[in-house]
Design an enzyme around this catalytic site. Structure first.
Site, PDB file in Angstrom:
ATOM      1  N   HIS A  71       0.842  -1.208   0.000  1.00  0.00           N
ATOM      2  CA  HIS A  71       0.000   0.000   0.000  1.00  0.00           C
ATOM      3  C   HIS A  71       0.874   1.254   0.000  1.00  0.00           C
ATOM      4  O   HIS A  71       1.220   1.783   1.048  1.00  0.00           O
ATOM      5  CB  HIS A  71      -0.919  -0.032   1.232  1.00  0.00           C
ATOM      6  N   HIS A  73       1.662   5.073  -2.297  1.00  0.00           N
ATOM      7  CA  HIS A  73       1.253   6.018  -3.340  1.00  0.00           C
ATOM      8  C   HIS A  73       2.530   6.595  -3.946  1.00  0.00           C
ATOM      9  O   HIS A  73       3.242   7.345  -3.283  1.00  0.00           O
ATOM     10  CB  HIS A  73       0.377   7.116  -2.748  1.00  0.00           C
ATOM     11  N   LEU A  74       2.810   6.201  -5.184  1.00  0.00           N
ATOM     12  CA  LEU A  74       4.048   6.673  -5.816  1.00  0.00           C
ATOM     13  C   LEU A  74       3.793   7.856  -6.757  1.00  0.00           C
ATOM     14  O   LEU A  74       4.730   8.401  -7.323  1.00  0.00           O
ATOM     15  CB  LEU A  74       4.756   5.527  -6.537  1.00  0.00           C
ATOM     16  N   ARG A  75       2.532   8.230  -6.909  1.00  0.00           N
ATOM     17  CA  ARG A  75       2.132   9.525  -7.500  1.00  0.00           C
ATOM     18  C   ARG A  75       2.413   9.694  -8.986  1.00  0.00           C
ATOM     19  O   ARG A  75       2.161  10.767  -9.525  1.00  0.00           O
ATOM     20  CB  ARG A  75       2.808  10.692  -6.754  1.00  0.00           C
ATOM     21  N   ASP A 163      -8.832   2.860  -3.462  1.00  0.00           N
ATOM     22  CA  ASP A 163      -8.375   3.525  -2.233  1.00  0.00           C
ATOM     23  C   ASP A 163      -8.564   5.030  -2.323  1.00  0.00           C
ATOM     24  O   ASP A 163      -8.216   5.651  -3.315  1.00  0.00           O
ATOM     25  CB  ASP A 163      -6.892   3.224  -1.997  1.00  0.00           C
ATOM     26  N   HIS A 190     -10.644   0.634   1.130  1.00  0.00           N
ATOM     27  CA  HIS A 190     -10.453   1.826   1.962  1.00  0.00           C
ATOM     28  C   HIS A 190     -11.717   1.950   2.811  1.00  0.00           C
ATOM     29  O   HIS A 190     -12.781   2.298   2.295  1.00  0.00           O
ATOM     30  CB  HIS A 190     -10.258   3.030   1.027  1.00  0.00           C
ATOM     31  N   HIS A 243      -5.358  -0.029   5.897  1.00  0.00           N
ATOM     32  CA  HIS A 243      -5.148   0.911   7.016  1.00  0.00           C
ATOM     33  C   HIS A 243      -6.226   0.869   8.105  1.00  0.00           C
ATOM     34  O   HIS A 243      -6.915   1.849   8.355  1.00  0.00           O
ATOM     35  CB  HIS A 243      -4.940   2.339   6.512  1.00  0.00           C
ATOM     36  N   ASP A 316       1.018   2.850   3.599  1.00  0.00           N
ATOM     37  CA  ASP A 316       0.180   3.918   3.041  1.00  0.00           C
ATOM     38  C   ASP A 316       1.035   5.169   2.790  1.00  0.00           C
ATOM     39  O   ASP A 316       0.590   6.301   3.014  1.00  0.00           O
ATOM     40  CB  ASP A 316      -1.000   4.241   3.965  1.00  0.00           C
ATOM     41  N   HIS A 320       3.288  14.287  -0.005  1.00  0.00           N
ATOM     42  CA  HIS A 320       2.701  15.551  -0.450  1.00  0.00           C
ATOM     43  C   HIS A 320       3.779  16.627  -0.389  1.00  0.00           C
ATOM     44  O   HIS A 320       4.643  16.596   0.499  1.00  0.00           O
ATOM     45  CB  HIS A 320       1.537  15.970   0.442  1.00  0.00           C
TER      46      HIS A 320
END
Lengths: 450, 348
Positions: A71, A73-75, A163, A190, A243, A316, A320
């Site tokens: 889990h 987030h590699l964006r 998610d 999620h 999560h 997770d 940002h």
């Protein structure tokens, strides 16, 4: 081909019931020998070829099947200012992971076979660690029309998830689960009933009341989990709850598993250590979904990890940009980085006597591998040589000098931490050496694609 | 048990005496200097009443008392903040509070800038911090900020070098309103053991939170009363009693602080109808008869006459509502005075 001999470490392999000081010889991308035979085979090879191969002194360290984070987030694509595949995979390797599963809430949403192929191709080109993509459950994560599960699978998807955008319509969730049975893809859920979280920015409770922040109750999480347990019991397929943060959710999942409903679940390292008191001061690096809960919830989540109800720990990782977080708390985006702090936070859990190294290996390697259906998570003879070596005593600081992610939005930023991955090998190839990520890893592309 | 009670009573008496002494000193000092007292105050910002000690609240109230006297003079001005600049940075519409701060700054001889920002910083495209940094770059000594997001003033306090005064942040706190409410009560009653009831929309009220913190620190008892949907989760843990039935608490109440229904902050229906709200929680003349003879009525305004408060009650002899407004200027003078000087030192 010359091998890598990892000497003197404590070898932990829950799948084979191993937990003792044993040498490990990796060669030709697989586990070649274990224990005394490893050193013997290594010296025999050296004698034969005149090449002593590579040695890693793991004395005082723990040698585990490579850690897998299902889990993250590699964006990329779409939010490269937060993270790229290159920076994200480097952060993962630095954090001790040999494989990650990026979640498809990119821009555009990764909901097609070409999207999966793009991610895998990029990862192969970078030649660092395994990337097993997660496809969206519904087109655009809009909760309406199912994506092409079969095509996604052929493109390399190992799981499906909306998610961040929970599927609101129960009938869509039911159909997704039924349809997923043909393609053997778990659906990562999620847990958030949006109608109950109602714009909440932190856990509902006395702290939220004091801070004047809108609260999201535990029931927003547990209500959706309860719904999807019922749907899983009805539809079959495999549901994996992401999560998990609160006591009620852990209890619901525990009971469902006892009853044989096909559900698994994960929590994140931060839910095992932090409570909503961390939000006092309005620092936005304490804002994520689900929000940090109470100490009673932390205790329940810890118990869930300890008894296997929450069989997976996943970060997770949600990078940002600094300017996005430097705003009013209720305006800030949810999420914190996690790839580079997971190992020390889990080592702390071992130090506190909550789990054993065997359980860490299960939660961060064997169980995730099983859920996404990849041949990893064990160090059997002949198994793919994905290995993580952790120095549980190593003290370091999470700051600019150690961070590989493009983003720094973590409540642990600047903290001195104990425990760190020193070496990672992917198919026997070092990608992390003495805490340094390999600058230009050897292109063992096909093995990585595994 | 009896021993404890006596000990408490003794402590209370000593506390009241100490407060009275401080007040006298402050007034005397103000008379001597023609400006506020250099009482012990070290905080550069005023962000909440939660973070203040009983003594610090006392310092602000005592200073306000000396400044209130200034407001009755023929020349209603002291040179305390001459050469200082106060910036009103309001991201939410406000007339009363902004004007009150403006008058307060002028009475202290400070220069005042009004920066009225429309909508949230996000909608505007410029971040709150950037906006505030620009104001600071214009050499403001103190920024007075009102913002729809809880914690906005704390964010600015972290990012700015100048003083920050919270003029209301989301549903978190409105410390100067809390101070002026307490000041208005303290002019008329001893706060120790006084029963203050906040009625109405507690959930969305920053005024309620500031009142609760301040009143409890000063020894009052606080009850919050309203429909269960407008009572926030865990408010008891701050120290307030919770009641849903106004009529059952009225007979023991010394002060009623009547809050406005914050329609603009409510998403969705928190109660069935305004009519039913008025019936159950509106302070009518008849309902007020259940209260103590000398009950004091406060309202932070703007009022909805006929909903939460009857016109006769608002204008009646129990009401101190307009005194609150006058006191607001004195309290804000005290706050601007102490925070600005804590930040930059007195102008010599």
């Amino acid at each position: 081909m010359s091998g890598v001999l990892i000497r003197g470490g404590r070898l932990v392999d829950p799948v084979n019931g191993v937990d003792e000081q044993l040498d490990l010889l990796l060669a030709d991308g697989v586990v070649r020998a274990i224990g005394e035979s490893a050193a013997a085979a290594a010296s025999a090879t050296a004698a034969g070829s005149g090449d002593a191969g590579e040695g890693i002194d793991a004395t005082g360290q723990v040698v585990l099947p490579g850690l897998i984070d299902i889990h993250v987030h590699l964006r990329q694509p779409g939010f490269e200012y937060k993270e790229t595949l290159a920076s994200g995979l480097r952060a993962a390797a630095s954090g001790g992971f040999t494989g990650v599963c990026p979640i498809p809430n990119t821009n555009p949403v990764s909901d097609t076979r070409p999207d999966m192929e793009f991610l895998r191709r990029e990862a192969r080109r970078l030649g660092l660690i395994n990337l097993w993509p997660v496809g969206a459950v519904t087109i655009g994560q809009e909760g309406e029309q199912l994506t092409e599960f079969g095509e996604l699978r052929k493109g390399g998807a190992v799981a499906l998830s909306d998610d961040g955008h929970p599927i609101a319509q129960p009938a869509i969730m039911r159909r997704a689960l039924e349809y997923s049975k043909k393609h053997q893809l778990p659906i990562l859920v999620h847990g958030e009933e949006l109608g109950l979280s109602d714009g909440g920015a932190m856990n509902e409770g006395p702290i939220a009341t004091r801070l004047g922040l809108p609260g999201s109750p535990c029931a927003a999480e547990s209500a959706l989990i309860a719904r999807d347990i019922e749907i899983a019991a009805l539809a079959g397929g495999r549901v994996h709850f992401m999560h998990v943060s609160c006591a009620r959710s852990v209890e619901l999942i525990r009971r469902a598993r006892q009853e044989g409903v096909p559900v698994t679940a994960e929590t994140g390292p931060h839910y095992l250590h932090l409570t909503d008191e961390a939000v006092i001061g309005y620092r936005t690096n304490t804002k994520m979904y689900p929000p940090l809960r109470t100490s009673a919830d932390v205790a329940a989540v810890r118990a869930g990890v300890a008894d296997g109800t929450l069989g997976v720990v996943a970060t997770d990782h949600a990078p940002h940009a600094a300017y996005e977080k430097a705003v009013e708390f209720d305006q800030a985006p949810n999420g914190i980085t996690g790839l580079e702090t997971a190992v020390p936070l889990m080592v702390r859990l071992i130090d506190e006597g909550v789990i054993t190294w065997q359980q860490l290996a299960l939660a961060m390697s064997s169980n995730p591998a099983q859920i996404i259906g990849v041949e990893r998570g064990n160090l059997s003879l002949g198994a793919v040589a994905d290995v993580t070596v952790i120095d549980p005593e190593l003290q370091w600081t999470y700051d600019e000098t150690t961070c590989h992610s493009r983003s720094q939005n973590s409540p642990f930023w600047g903290h001195s931490l104990t425990g760190r991955a020193t070496h990672c090998l992917v198919a026997g190839r070092p990608v992390l050496r003495d805490c340094q990520v390999e600058a230009r890893p050897a292109a063992a592309a096909e093995a990585v694609a595994g | 048990m009896a021993t404890t009670t006596r000990a408490n009573a003794a402590a209370t008496a000593a506390g009241a005496g100490a407060r009275a002494a401080t007040r006298d000193t402050a007034v005397a000092a103000a008379d001597r200097e023609g400006r506020g007292t250099p009482a012990p105050w070290a905080k550069r910002h005023l962000l909440s009443l939660e973070e203040l000690s009983c003594d610090e609240i006392g310092v602000l109230l005592d200073t306000a008392e000396s400044f209130k006297e200034v407001l009755t003079r023929d020349v209603k001005k002291v040179p305390s903040l001459r050469g200082k600049t106060v910036a009103n940075l309001f991201f939410e519409p406000s007339t009363r509070t902004r004007t009150s701060f403006e008058i307060a700054a002028k009475r202290l001889s400070a220069d005042i800038i009004n920066f009225q920002a429309a909508g949230s910083s996000v909608q505007k495209g410029e971040s709150l911090v950037d906006t505030a940094l620009n104001i600071q770059a214009m050499q403001a000594d103190t920024v007075v900020v009102r913002h729809a997001s809880s914690g906005a003033s704390q964010l600015l306090a972290r990012e700015l070098d100048c003083s920050v005064v919270n003029a209301g942040d989301g549903i978190h706190e409105h410390p100067t309103q809390g101070l002026l409410d307490i000041f208005t009560i303290r002019e008329r009653r001893d706060l120790e053991g006084l029963h203050v009831c906040l009625v109405g929309d507690i959930r969305h009220s920053r005024v309620a939170r500031s009142n609760i913190w301040g009143l409890i620190k000063l020894g009052a008892q606080v009850t919050v009363c309203g429909p269960p949907t407008l009572i926030p989760h865990g408010i008891e843990e701050i120290g307030a009693n919770v009641a849903y039935d106004l009529d059952s608490v009225l007979p023991t109440v010394d002060v009623l602080n009547i809050l406005r229904i914050q329609f603009e902050r409510q998403h969705g229906a928190f109660f069935p109808s305004i009519r039913e709200y008025a019936v159950e929680y509106g302070i009518s003349v008849e309902r007020l008869r259940q209260a103590r003879e000398e009950v004091l009525i406060l309202h932070p305004q703007p009022m909805h006459r006929g909903i939460e408060i009857a016109a006769e009650v608002a204008d009646g002899h129990h009401s101190a509502i307009l005194d609150q407004v006058t006191n607001g200027v004195a309290v804000r003078m005290a706050v601007l005075f102490h925070t600005t000087l804590a930040s930059s030192g007195p102008d010599s």
